[in-house]
Design an enzyme around this catalytic site. Structure first.
Site, PDB file in Angstrom:
ATOM      1  CG  ASP A 213      -8.506  -2.184  -2.441  1.00  0.00           C
ATOM      2  OD1 ASP A 213      -8.366  -3.417  -2.538  1.00  0.00           O
ATOM      3  OD2 ASP A 213      -7.563  -1.414  -2.187  1.00  0.00           O
ATOM      4  CG  ASP A 238      -9.269  -9.211  -8.915  1.00  0.00           C
ATOM      5  OD1 ASP A 238      -8.245  -8.494  -8.918  1.00  0.00           O
ATOM      6  OD2 ASP A 238      -9.233 -10.432  -9.133  1.00  0.00           O
ATOM      7  CG  PHE A 239      -6.235  -4.083  -9.066  1.00  0.00           C
ATOM      8  CD1 PHE A 239      -5.388  -5.138  -9.341  1.00  0.00           C
ATOM      9  CD2 PHE A 239      -6.015  -3.343  -7.907  1.00  0.00           C
ATOM     10  CE1 PHE A 239      -4.331  -5.465  -8.504  1.00  0.00           C
ATOM     11  CE2 PHE A 239      -4.965  -3.659  -7.050  1.00  0.00           C
ATOM     12  CZ  PHE A 239      -4.116  -4.726  -7.355  1.00  0.00           C
ATOM     13  CG  HIS A 256       5.713  -0.555  -6.162  1.00  0.00           C
ATOM     14  ND1 HIS A 256       6.544  -0.013  -5.206  1.00  0.00           N
ATOM     15  CD2 HIS A 256       4.563  -0.885  -5.507  1.00  0.00           C
ATOM     16  CE1 HIS A 256       5.931  -0.030  -4.027  1.00  0.00           C
ATOM     17  NE2 HIS A 256       4.739  -0.536  -4.184  1.00  0.00           N
TER      18      HIS A 256
END
Length: 347
Positions: A213, A238-239, A256
């Site tokens: 994260d 950073d994903f 989501h």
């Protein structure tokens, strides 16, 4: 006088059969969460642990107007949250117990998050989202949700505390539903403070974990509770730009939040980084077909109003996985409102 003149005319249906009354009740139902928030903010439940109290005493304890506090509690009592006795004293009920700050499974922080202005105000402007396909959040707050989140420590604290409160009852059940190899390296993508990864490492003692994260989020991690520092690592990043190497990638309530293009980028980074026999496990609501009520259909509108994301059907996940170079293999139930959608490399 004819028989027609004697006729009393059409008979109105009973009130409970008239759909207008049901619509009226539904249109005003937002007042229940409004009352729930007010009582949660005041910490009323914390002042009822010793038993029933007269509303005047309760109002003094929490700094509230006695009559208006009673009115809010009276409405909540109709939903089984608190109860009022014949002497006008209010008491906790099983549904109100989790509103205590010191309850073992306190849900107060989740209530404060879900009714925070960052969700409440955009929901009131849902018409804009329906008309335009864009979230009203940007207009109301001057920037997208996660930019506001990053710049406002107060909002960040409400969000992280609320997510932990909402997730803590789910995490052991999700962890139990996972079928992991005994020596898997599990990467919790966007895992926040690590509540899910902590539950996974407890449930699967042979696994190792990576909490991935942003740096400011990792500062609040909980993995030290495991008592085995050799079984986990913290990786900042950073994903949308990368993913650390691993075998199993957990994404709980991550996809989501985002539209398909952003979700695709996250999945593609996981796909590139995972080992040859790795898997992606997405823990999200999977919206069922048909007209039956489902919590995913409710949260879907929260995603519509404050974020750019949505809850997805199995077909939606299948299409998204395919674009990311993954093949959807199964959907696992978890005894929560979430399912785990499993994907492996397509080639």
């Amino acid at each position: 006088m004819t028989s027609a003149e004697n006729s009393p005319g059409p008979v109105a249906p009973p009130a409970e059969a008239d759909p207008r009354f049901a619509l009226m009740d539904l249109a005003m139902s937002y007042l229940v969460p409004a009352a729930l928030r007010a009582v949660a903010v005041l910490g009323v439940a914390d002042h009822l642990t010793g038993g029933p109290r007269p509303v005047a005493d309760l109002a003094r304890a929490v700094g509230a107007h006695p009559l208006n506090l009673r009115r809010a509690l009276r409405l909540l009592a109709t939903h089984g949250i608190f109860t009022e006795d014949d002497e006008g004293r209010f008491a906790l009920t099983p549904a109100a117990e989790p509103m205590r700050t010191d309850a073992p499974s306190s849900f107060r922080a989740a209530i404060l998050m879900l009714t925070d202005a960052t969700f409440w105000r955009p929901a009131g402007e849902l018409e804009e989202a329906v008309r335009t396909g864009t979230s009203p959040f940007d207009r109301l707050f001057g920037m997208p949700f996660f930019d506001h989140f990053a710049r406002d420590p107060g909002t960040a604290a409400v969000f992280h505390d609320g997510m932990a409160s909402m997730s803590d009852p789910e995490n052991p059940l999700v962890a139990r539903a996972l079928d992991l190899p005994p020596d898997a390296v599990v990467v919790d993508v966007g895992g926040g403070h690590g509540g899910l990864l902590l539950a996974v490492l407890r449930e699967h003692p042979g696994a190792r974990g990576v909490l991935f994260d942003q740096p400011h989020v990792l500062e609040g991690h909980r993995l030290g509770e495991l008592g085995a520092e050799d079984r986990w690592d913290l990786v900042a990043g950073d994903f949308f730009a990368e993913a650390p190497p691993g075998d199993t990638y957990l994404l709980k309530r991550i996809l989501h939040d985002w539209d398909d293009e952003h979700a695709l980028r996250v999945l593609e980074h996981c796909r590139r980084a995972m080992s040859p026999h790795g898997r992606v496990l997405v823990a999200d609501a999977v919206v069922p077909p048909g007209n039956d009520p489902d919590p995913g259909k409710v949260i879907d509108l929260l995603m519509m109003s404050s974020f750019t994301g949505r809850e997805r059907t199995r077909a939606d996940f299948d299409a998204l996985f395919t674009r990311a170079g993954l093949r959807l293999t199964r959907v696992l139930p978890t005894d929560t409102r979430l399912s785990v959608v499993e994907g492996v490399a397509a080639v």
